[in-house]
Design a protein around this motif. Structure first.
Motif, mmCIF file in Angstrom:
data_model
loop_
_atom_site.group_PDB
_atom_site.id
_atom_site.type_symbol
_atom_site.label_atom_id
_atom_site.label_comp_id
_atom_site.label_asym_id
_atom_site.label_seq_id
_atom_site.Cartn_x
_atom_site.Cartn_y
_atom_site.Cartn_z
ATOM 1 N N GLU A 1 41.675 -19.679 24.336
ATOM 2 C CA GLU A 1 42.344 -20.025 25.591
ATOM 3 C C GLU A 1 43.045 -21.368 25.476
ATOM 4 O O GLU A 1 44.159 -21.540 25.992
ATOM 5 C CB GLU A 1 41.325 -20.048 26.729
ATOM 6 N N ALA A 2 42.431 -22.307 24.805
ATOM 7 C CA ALA A 2 43.051 -23.621 24.599
ATOM 8 C C ALA A 2 44.314 -23.491 23.756
ATOM 9 O O ALA A 2 45.329 -24.142 24.046
ATOM 10 C CB ALA A 2 42.054 -24.571 23.945
ATOM 11 N N LEU A 3 44.281 -22.659 22.729
ATOM 12 C CA LEU A 3 45.461 -22.441 21.889
ATOM 13 C C LEU A 3 46.617 -21.860 22.700
ATOM 14 O O LEU A 3 47.769 -22.269 22.535
ATOM 15 C CB LEU A 3 45.118 -21.508 20.727
ATOM 16 N N LYS A 4 46.306 -20.919 23.571
ATOM 17 C CA LYS A 4 47.342 -20.338 24.441
ATOM 18 C C LYS A 4 47.961 -21.413 25.326
ATOM 19 O O LYS A 4 49.179 -21.452 25.517
ATOM 20 C CB LYS A 4 46.756 -19.219 25.295
ATOM 21 N N LEU A 5 47.122 -22.284 25.856
ATOM 22 C CA LEU A 5 47.602 -23.373 26.706
ATOM 23 C C LEU A 5 48.497 -24.322 25.912
ATOM 24 O O LEU A 5 49.560 -24.737 26.383
ATOM 25 C CB LEU A 5 46.414 -24.119 27.310
ATOM 26 N N MET A 6 48.092 -24.655 24.703
ATOM 27 C CA MET A 6 48.893 -25.539 23.856
ATOM 28 C C MET A 6 50.261 -24.915 23.569
ATOM 29 O O MET A 6 51.292 -25.587 23.651
ATOM 30 C CB MET A 6 48.163 -25.853 22.546
ATOM 31 N N ARG A 7 50.275 -23.657 23.239
ATOM 32 C CA ARG A 7 51.542 -22.971 22.958
ATOM 33 C C ARG A 7 52.417 -22.900 24.201
ATOM 34 O O ARG A 7 53.620 -23.163 24.154
ATOM 35 C CB ARG A 7 51.268 -21.557 22.442
ATOM 36 N N ARG A 8 51.812 -22.525 25.312
ATOM 37 C CA ARG A 8 52.553 -22.363 26.567
ATOM 38 C C ARG A 8 53.149 -23.687 27.049
ATOM 39 O O ARG A 8 54.242 -23.718 27.595
ATOM 40 C CB ARG A 8 51.633 -21.759 27.627
ATOM 41 N N ARG A 9 52.444 -24.784 26.821
ATOM 42 C CA ARG A 9 52.905 -26.105 27.288
ATOM 43 C C ARG A 9 53.637 -26.901 26.206
ATOM 44 O O ARG A 9 54.063 -28.017 26.435
ATOM 45 C CB ARG A 9 51.715 -26.912 27.807
ATOM 46 N N TYR A 10 53.779 -26.323 25.007
ATOM 47 C CA TYR A 10 54.481 -26.972 23.891
ATOM 48 C C TYR A 10 53.897 -28.345 23.562
ATOM 49 O O TYR A 10 54.618 -29.325 23.422
ATOM 50 C CB TYR A 10 55.981 -27.113 24.187
ATOM 51 N N VAL A 11 52.563 -28.393 23.427
ATOM 52 C CA VAL A 11 51.892 -29.649 23.083
ATOM 53 C C VAL A 11 51.005 -29.438 21.858
ATOM 54 O O VAL A 11 50.605 -28.314 21.549
ATOM 55 C CB VAL A 11 51.040 -30.196 24.257
ATOM 56 N N ASN A 12 50.704 -30.542 21.182
ATOM 57 C CA ASN A 12 49.844 -30.494 19.999
ATOM 58 C C ASN A 12 48.465 -31.065 20.257
ATOM 59 O O ASN A 12 47.681 -31.233 19.327
ATOM 60 C CB ASN A 12 50.502 -31.254 18.845
ATOM 61 N N SER A 13 48.193 -31.406 21.515
ATOM 62 C CA SER A 13 46.861 -31.917 21.854
ATOM 63 C C SER A 13 46.551 -31.622 23.313
ATOM 64 O O SER A 13 47.453 -31.489 24.142
ATOM 65 C CB SER A 13 46.786 -33.428 21.607
ATOM 66 N N LEU A 14 45.267 -31.522 23.583
ATOM 67 C CA LEU A 14 44.760 -31.327 24.943
ATOM 68 C C LEU A 14 43.666 -32.346 25.188
ATOM 69 O O LEU A 14 42.850 -32.606 24.304
ATOM 70 C CB LEU A 14 44.158 -29.924 25.105
ATOM 71 N N ILE A 15 43.642 -32.893 26.387
ATOM 72 C CA ILE A 15 42.541 -33.767 26.780
ATOM 73 C C ILE A 15 41.481 -32.886 27.430
ATOM 74 O O ILE A 15 41.780 -32.095 28.323
ATOM 75 C CB ILE A 15 43.011 -34.869 27.759
ATOM 76 N N VAL A 16 40.256 -33.015 26.959
ATOM 77 C CA VAL A 16 39.144 -32.238 27.505
ATOM 78 C C VAL A 16 38.616 -32.988 28.727
ATOM 79 O O VAL A 16 38.284 -34.172 28.649
ATOM 80 C CB VAL A 16 38.038 -32.029 26.453
ATOM 81 N N ARG A 17 38.585 -32.281 29.854
ATOM 82 C CA ARG A 17 38.178 -32.882 31.123
ATOM 83 C C ARG A 17 36.726 -33.338 31.123
ATOM 84 O O ARG A 17 35.877 -32.760 30.460
ATOM 85 C CB ARG A 17 38.302 -31.866 32.257
ATOM 86 N N LYS A 18 36.481 -34.349 31.933
ATOM 87 C CA LYS A 18 35.100 -34.734 32.238
ATOM 88 C C LYS A 18 34.549 -33.700 33.206
ATOM 89 O O LYS A 18 35.233 -33.260 34.113
ATOM 90 C CB LYS A 18 35.059 -36.094 32.928
ATOM 91 N N THR A 19 33.311 -33.309 32.985
ATOM 92 C CA THR A 19 32.632 -32.393 33.898
ATOM 93 C C THR A 19 31.192 -32.874 34.043
ATOM 94 O O THR A 19 30.780 -33.825 33.381
ATOM 95 C CB THR A 19 32.623 -30.947 33.357
ATOM 96 N N GLU A 20 30.433 -32.176 34.849
ATOM 97 C CA GLU A 20 29.028 -32.530 35.021
ATOM 98 C C GLU A 20 28.276 -32.459 33.701
ATOM 99 O O GLU A 20 27.419 -33.287 33.405
ATOM 100 C CB GLU A 20 28.385 -31.604 36.058
ATOM 101 N N THR A 21 28.610 -31.463 32.878
ATOM 102 C CA THR A 21 27.933 -31.306 31.586
ATOM 103 C C THR A 21 28.681 -31.994 30.441
ATOM 104 O O THR A 21 28.191 -32.025 29.320
ATOM 105 C CB THR A 21 27.752 -29.814 31.244
ATOM 106 N N ASN A 22 29.869 -32.515 30.728
ATOM 107 C CA ASN A 22 30.692 -33.209 29.725
ATOM 108 C C ASN A 22 31.155 -34.539 30.342
ATOM 109 O O ASN A 22 32.258 -34.622 30.864
ATOM 110 C CB ASN A 22 31.897 -32.333 29.353
ATOM 111 N N PRO A 23 30.299 -35.565 30.314
ATOM 112 C CA PRO A 23 30.569 -36.794 31.058
ATOM 113 C C PRO A 23 31.667 -37.690 30.494
ATOM 114 O O PRO A 23 32.081 -38.637 31.153
ATOM 115 C CB PRO A 23 29.221 -37.525 31.024
ATOM 116 N N GLU A 24 32.159 -37.410 29.282
ATOM 117 C CA GLU A 24 33.227 -38.202 28.689
ATOM 118 C C GLU A 24 34.421 -37.315 28.371
ATOM 119 O O GLU A 24 34.263 -36.138 28.058
ATOM 120 C CB GLU A 24 32.762 -38.861 27.390
#
Length: 131
Positions: free
Chosen positions: A16-39
């Motif tokens: 899913e991340a790869l699809k997003l990268m292709r669709r948005r024409y980017v070479n990186s994604l920032i992974v969001r902070k969440t309750e289980t991912n604090p950074e």
């Protein structure tokens, strides 16, 4: 600095991340902070090469959190381009998130941006901050 930052949730599959990268024409994604991912984290095209393709792993069976790099190496919004270039060289990274005074990701500078910066410098442009 490019103020277009594309975010992804840590629990989505790498496919899913790869699809997003292709669709948005980017070479990186920032992974969001969440309750289980604090950074924040980051996933780049190099991570895909090194952690997925080179090892023959199936991206549909992996979550973004399993391949992301964290903690982020960041710069404040008033960093100079030379500061950013030096940091990227020292850390051997190609994507450098820019953060505000609260630590929120507000932009991204990538190695590709330095092509334009170098060209501007060649035409008499000077160092400037991101703000």
């Amino acid at each position: 600095m490019n103020d277009l930052v594309v975010f992804v949730d840590p629990e989505v599959t790498v496919t899913e991340a790869l699809k997003l990268m292709r669709r948005r024409y980017v070479n990186s994604l920032i992974v969001r902070k969440t309750e289980t991912n604090p950074e924040y984290g980051i996933v780049t095209s190099i991570d895909i090469c090194d952690k997925i393709v080179a090892h023959g792993r199936n991206p549909s069976e992996l979550k973004v959190r399993e391949i992301m790099t964290t903690p982020l190496i960041t710069v404040p919004k008033d960093a100079t381009v030379q500061d950013c270039a030096r940091l990227m060289m020292e850390k051997r990274i190609h994507h450098l998130p820019v953060v505000d005074e609260h630590g929120n990701v507000i932009g991204m500078i990538s190695a590709t941006d330095f092509l334009f910066i170098a060209e501007t410098m060649g035409h008499g442009g000077s160092d400037r901050a991101f703000s």
